[in-house]
Design an enzyme around this catalytic site. Sequence first.
Site, short mmCIF file in Angstrom:
data_model
loop_
_atom_site.label_atom_id
_atom_site.label_comp_id
_atom_site.label_asym_id
_atom_site.label_seq_id
_atom_site.Cartn_x
_atom_site.Cartn_y
_atom_site.Cartn_z
N GLN A 16 -5.86 -6.88 0.24
CA GLN A 16 -6.95 -5.97 0.91
C GLN A 16 -7.98 -5.29 0.28
O GLN A 16 -8.72 -4.70 0.82
CB GLN A 16 -5.49 -5.15 1.72
CG GLN A 16 -5.00 -5.07 3.00
CD GLN A 16 -5.05 -5.90 3.80
OE1 GLN A 16 -6.38 -5.55 4.20
NE2 GLN A 16 -4.14 -6.61 4.96
N SER A 17 -8.15 -5.95 -0.51
CA SER A 17 -9.55 -5.35 -1.44
C SER A 17 -11.48 -5.79 0.18
O SER A 17 -10.81 -7.22 -0.16
CB SER A 17 -10.21 -6.94 -2.47
OG SER A 17 -11.28 -7.18 -3.10
N ASN A 18 -11.15 -4.52 0.11
CA ASN A 18 -12.89 -4.23 1.00
C ASN A 18 -13.46 -5.31 0.24
O ASN A 18 -14.77 -5.95 0.89
CB ASN A 18 -13.20 -3.43 1.01
CG ASN A 18 -12.55 -2.31 1.62
OD1 ASN A 18 -12.03 -2.53 2.56
ND2 ASN A 18 -12.13 -1.18 1.07
N ALA A 62 -13.79 -8.09 -1.84
CA ALA A 62 -13.65 -9.91 -1.65
C ALA A 62 -13.57 -10.10 -0.03
O ALA A 62 -14.82 -10.72 -0.38
CB ALA A 62 -11.80 -10.40 -2.09
#
Length: 343
Positions: A84-86, A88
């Site tokens: 859930q990387s912002n 990325a």
Amino acid sequence: MVAIESLTSEGQAILEARIDLMPGPTPLELLPRFSEAIGAEIWVKRDDVGSLGLVGNKVRKLEYLLADAVRQGASVLVTVGAAQSNHARATASAAAKLGLRCVLILSETSTAPPSGNHLLDLLFGAEVEFVDGASWDLLDATLAERCNELERGGERPYAIPMGGSTPLGALGLARGYLELGAQLAAQDVSAEAVIHASSSGGTQAGLELGRALVGRGPAIRGIAVAKSPGILEDDVAAIATGAAALVGLPRSWSAEEVILDYAQVGPGYGLPTPAGEAAIRLLAHTEGILTDPVYSGKGLAGLIDQVHRGLLHGPVVFWHTGGTPALFDPIHGAALLEAPGSG
Ligand SMILES: *Cc1c(COP(=O)(O)O)cnc(C)c1O
């Protein structure tokens, strides 16, 4: 941008060499109902508001990193993060805007069907590759390997480390601090501190550099959401020192100068806490503004806690780093509503 007296014209030019992904200053807003609820004057710097995707602090770093990628003739952006990387997702949106291929290497398999940031990664056309159970160190190794592979295939990869937290990326937040300084001056507000969620260190390092460039202004207080005490201080100091060197400012930071509060980490990175969830509900109920369980909600919980402990009196600026797509990860939704009205 205003000329910085402490910089040479070369340093100033480096600070201006960015791609405009976050046009204009992000809003600085007073939070009257939230301030009344917690008992101190709180302002918010809205880096969760912009024109590129669902924006956030990572876009400030990408303005500088992608200017460099374009200068180097990159054909594909490659980066790493959690499912859930912002960061990325922000990279995927910027790649779409610039017409570049984007490969994301994520550390765990997301829920199926894709939700939150993972869904947005795919919508922005990124190629998502999952490395199950990979530690953050292993991800960086995988990043280097994948870039070599792409190069052998005739691509020109540009690798962006975790969170975009390099000295170059940190310049984005230094610029953000200068932007905030002008807004506070225009409102005639003398803020005591800037508070924000801190994880890979680039945001805090950049804000520290911004403060050093103007030589005054609110102190920077990070609320840790991931790393254990000691490591993040070293990272922030090293990135800030590297970023100062990039623009030719003779200033270095020691770990002791970096202010971090670890009281909000809870069970660990990405895992919600009752205080974080209460903070999310309180800001949503009083101001109609969203924060998230992984980063900005914990940052806000740290601000509330420091006010309640008498460590902060206000005015304080909460630097809203974004992250709201995590609200739509099914693992968070139900818990956020468990105690309606308790915030
Ligand atoms: C990445 C992130 C942070 C932390 O920024 P770092 O530069 O990694 O310390 C805070 N908030 C949100 C929403 C983020 O995505």
